[in-house]
Design a protein around this motif. Structure first.
Motif, mmCIF file in Angstrom:
data_model
loop_
_atom_site.group_PDB
_atom_site.id
_atom_site.type_symbol
_atom_site.label_atom_id
_atom_site.label_comp_id
_atom_site.label_asym_id
_atom_site.label_seq_id
_atom_site.Cartn_x
_atom_site.Cartn_y
_atom_site.Cartn_z
ATOM 1 N N HIS A 1 0.670 -1.357 0.075
ATOM 2 C CA HIS A 1 -0.040 -0.105 -0.165
ATOM 3 C C HIS A 1 0.661 1.041 -0.032
ATOM 4 O O HIS A 1 1.868 1.297 0.820
ATOM 5 C CB HIS A 1 -0.616 -0.044 0.955
ATOM 6 N N LYS A 2 0.812 1.808 -1.426
ATOM 7 C CA LYS A 2 1.468 2.629 -0.722
ATOM 8 C C LYS A 2 0.662 4.453 -0.844
ATOM 9 O O LYS A 2 -0.055 4.876 -1.020
ATOM 10 C CB LYS A 2 1.925 3.731 -2.226
ATOM 11 N N PHE A 3 1.217 5.320 -0.168
ATOM 12 C CA PHE A 3 0.542 6.172 0.144
ATOM 13 C C PHE A 3 1.485 7.550 0.047
ATOM 14 O O PHE A 3 2.728 8.050 0.010
ATOM 15 C CB PHE A 3 0.132 6.589 2.144
ATOM 16 N N ARG B 1 10.997 12.396 -9.754
ATOM 17 C CA ARG B 1 9.616 12.654 -9.099
ATOM 18 C C ARG B 1 8.509 12.035 -9.326
ATOM 19 O O ARG B 1 8.614 10.951 -10.219
ATOM 20 C CB ARG B 1 9.209 14.062 -9.308
ATOM 21 N N SER B 2 8.136 11.772 -8.014
ATOM 22 C CA SER B 2 6.784 10.721 -8.128
ATOM 23 C C SER B 2 6.715 9.727 -8.148
ATOM 24 O O SER B 2 6.225 8.508 -7.875
ATOM 25 C CB SER B 2 6.098 10.960 -9.236
ATOM 26 N N GLY B 3 8.352 9.058 -7.489
ATOM 27 C CA GLY B 3 9.494 8.204 -7.864
ATOM 28 C C GLY B 3 8.479 7.064 -6.588
ATOM 29 O O GLY B 3 8.739 5.692 -6.950
ATOM 30 N N SER B 4 7.876 7.579 -5.613
ATOM 31 C CA SER B 4 7.268 6.285 -4.870
ATOM 32 C C SER B 4 6.679 5.135 -5.105
ATOM 33 O O SER B 4 6.145 3.777 -4.848
ATOM 34 C CB SER B 4 6.666 7.717 -3.259
ATOM 35 N N ASP B 5 5.823 5.544 -5.964
ATOM 36 C CA ASP B 5 4.438 4.704 -7.060
ATOM 37 C C ASP B 5 5.890 3.390 -7.000
ATOM 38 O O ASP B 5 5.716 2.102 -7.721
ATOM 39 C CB ASP B 5 3.572 5.562 -8.688
ATOM 40 N N THR B 6 6.446 4.376 -7.975
ATOM 41 C CA THR B 6 8.006 3.317 -8.662
ATOM 42 C C THR B 6 8.223 2.129 -7.385
ATOM 43 O O THR B 6 8.493 0.891 -7.349
ATOM 44 C CB THR B 6 9.124 3.606 -9.032
ATOM 45 N N ALA C 1 0.368 11.290 -17.921
ATOM 46 C CA ALA C 1 -0.770 11.370 -16.650
ATOM 47 C C ALA C 1 0.129 11.132 -15.239
ATOM 48 O O ALA C 1 -0.016 10.284 -15.265
ATOM 49 C CB ALA C 1 -1.113 10.353 -16.871
ATOM 50 N N LYS C 2 0.107 12.656 -14.405
ATOM 51 C CA LYS C 2 0.538 12.307 -13.272
ATOM 52 C C LYS C 2 0.205 11.195 -11.796
ATOM 53 O O LYS C 2 1.227 11.350 -11.131
ATOM 54 C CB LYS C 2 1.099 13.730 -12.297
ATOM 55 N N VAL C 3 -0.997 10.770 -12.774
ATOM 56 C CA VAL C 3 -1.322 10.155 -11.717
ATOM 57 C C VAL C 3 -0.271 8.885 -11.199
ATOM 58 O O VAL C 3 -0.789 8.273 -9.651
ATOM 59 C CB VAL C 3 -2.850 9.781 -11.497
HETATM 60 MG MG MG Z 1 2.574 10.957 -6.944
#
Ligand code: MG
Ligand code: ADP
Ligand code: ASP
Length: 471
Positions: free
Chosen positions: A10-12, A210-215, A268-270
């Protein structure tokens, strides 16, 4: 022996960890999930903190250490306040360990002293957001009665040394992930892993972009053969367009990996684009859900697309420029495109879009505007002989440019899609600068001037919405 419960990561995102209330909400979601699965949490920095850290690095580089320290104080206060408020709500002490902030101050002082900032030290400075938020989320969980342990991802993930956008070496990382997390699972502890950060083979701190927590979440899911990876964010799931541009964009309940890859690649930044890759490799569903509306089912990204034809979503990326090489002397000369790509590869510039006119008298490239000057200089050097003989005119550059993309698996084999796309864009009086259609036929992308981006996205989305209403 009891069968182990399936792993769910689960990523927040930063938006879901913005303050005490949100962190507690995340902890409740994790506590619920831990009843039916083996849970791994991944924490992003509290919303806005990574931007603040980068701003502090920038101040330090200019020698403005007082301004940089002020930023650190703001970050410290925000985390302390969140810990205090959580303690008040839960009637149990939620600790906040400010020790990492000393290391941050030292790094900033070093930058201020030298007035120089390498990509390596930028990554180190940027890493502190997650290094503060993960222990806070772990403390919130523990205070709620769910034993948890903060884990620094630098002990799990090894990347190359491409600071700022490092790529994970799964061969080295996967066994570490399993080795470090298995004993925590056995002790019944929920690991709360820092998103975004990792380490290079030499042990330096790297970031995944940037936004790398999804990865990070997708990589952990892949290493642990997770049942699914849930990305908790502030929208209901992946929408048919960026809701900030198209307020009536609708939820896409199901997307194929390829559609998600095309959408995220084209802005798509999501979801962070590289997150799709480990998920595809191990066939792990990625589920995007709203942490404010956990009852919603969100978007499931998996192998099979939803049925239906035509365009499913519209995306756009800004900050690009358009380079073109023109010249009669290019006709029939093999290898021009190869030399163009050789040049951009040597510079490490990523070409977002490429098109060659069938007359072979023009090649157009779209790339980040920040790379414009050095790419033009390198191409002029590469084609200096052709320019002297007049076979190629000078390299033209224009910008700022945006790339707009229409995405959908169902576009394959649906006749007339391109006509509908360009008809809609023309009706909005938007001039198309260059066009490319990926060979997958799952996307049509085109370059427009930045000031036409919003109009182009809205015009195209009207086509999507029309198609969605008709099915
Ligand atoms: Mg993000
Ligand atoms: P987080 O902090 O949870 O990682 P992000 O800001 O990175 O959140 O991503 C979520 C945001 O992405 C949304 O608030 C929305 O504004 C934006 N976004 C852009 N395009 C889309 C899209 N097609 N679908 C959903 N959200 C999108
Ligand atoms: N905190 C990092 C960022 O702001 C990573 C992330 O949020 O995914 O880019």
């Amino acid at each position: 022996m009891k069968k182990p419960l399936p792993v769910v990561v689960h990523k927040f995102g930063g938006t879901s960890l913005g303050d005490a209330e949100r962190i507690l909400r995340a902890a409740s979601l994790l506590a619920d999930a831990a009843k039916k699965s083996t849970v791994v949490a991944v924490a992003s920095a509290m919303g806005g903190v990574t931007d603040q850290l980068l701003a502090a690095a920038h101040q330090a580089e200019r020698g403005r250490i007082t301004a940089a320290r002020k930023v650190v104080a703001t970050i410290r206060e925000r985390h302390q306040r969140a810990a205090q408020e959580m303690s008040q709500t839960l009637h149990v002490a939620v600790g906040f360990d400010a020790a990492p902030l000393e290391e941050l101050e030292t790094a900033l002082s070093g930058v201020a002293l030298l007035r120089e900032r390498t990509a390596r030290v930028t990554d180190l400075i940027a890493s502190f957001g997650e290094r503060l938020s993960a222990p806070l989320l772990a403390a919130a969980l523990a205070a709620k009665g769910v034993p948890a342990r903060a884990v620094d991802a630098r002990t799990l993930l090894v990347t190359n040394d491409a600071h700022g956008a490092a790529q994970c070496d799964r061969k080295k990382s996967d066994p570490k992930v399993r080795r470090v997390l298995a004993p925590l699972f056995e002790k019944g502890l929920v690991p709360v892993v820092t998103g975004f950060i990792a380490r290079s083979p030499r042990g330096e701190t790297t970031t995944l972009g940037r936004s790398g927590s999804d990865t990070t979440a997708a990589l952990l899911g892949a290493a642990l053969a997770a049942k699914e990876v849930v990305i908790w964010t502030d929208v209901d799931g992946v929408l048919s367009a960026d809701p900030r541009i198209v307020p009536n964009a609708h939820l896409l309940p199901r997307l194929s990996y390829r559609e998600a890859a095309e959408m995220t690649y084209f802005g798509a930044k999501v979801l962070h684009f590289p997150a799709v890759l480990p998920a595809i490799a191990e066939s792990i569903p990625l589920v995007i859900r709203n942490s404010w509306k956990p009852e919603g089912t969100g978007t499931v990204i998996a192998s099979k697309a939803a049925p239906g034809s035509g365009i499913r979503a519209v995306t756009a990326i800004s900050g690009m420029c358009l380079l073109s090489l023109d010249g009669r002397g290019m006709t029939g000369v093999a290898g021009i495109a190869a030399r163009v790509f050789g040049t951009t590869a040597r510079l490490g510039v990523s070409v977002v879009m490429f098109s060659q006119a069938s007359s072979e008298q023009n090649i157009a490239l779209v790339l980040p505007d920040a790379d414009r000057a050095r790419t033009v200089a390198a191409l002029e050097q590469e084609f200096r002989y052709e320019r002297l003989t007049g076979a190629i005119d000078s390299v033209r550059a224009s910008g700022p440019i945006a790339v707009v993309a229409a995405v959908g698996d169902g576009m394959r084999g649906t006749p007339g899609i391109a006509a509908r796309v360009f008809d809609a864009v023309a009706k909005a009086k938007v001039n198309v600068e260059a066009i490319a259609q990926g060979s997958s036929e799952c996307n049509i992308s085109f370059a427009v001037e930045e000031h036409d981006r919003v109009a182009a996205v809205r015009a195209l989305h009207a086509v999507v919405a029309g198609a969605a209403a008709a099915t």
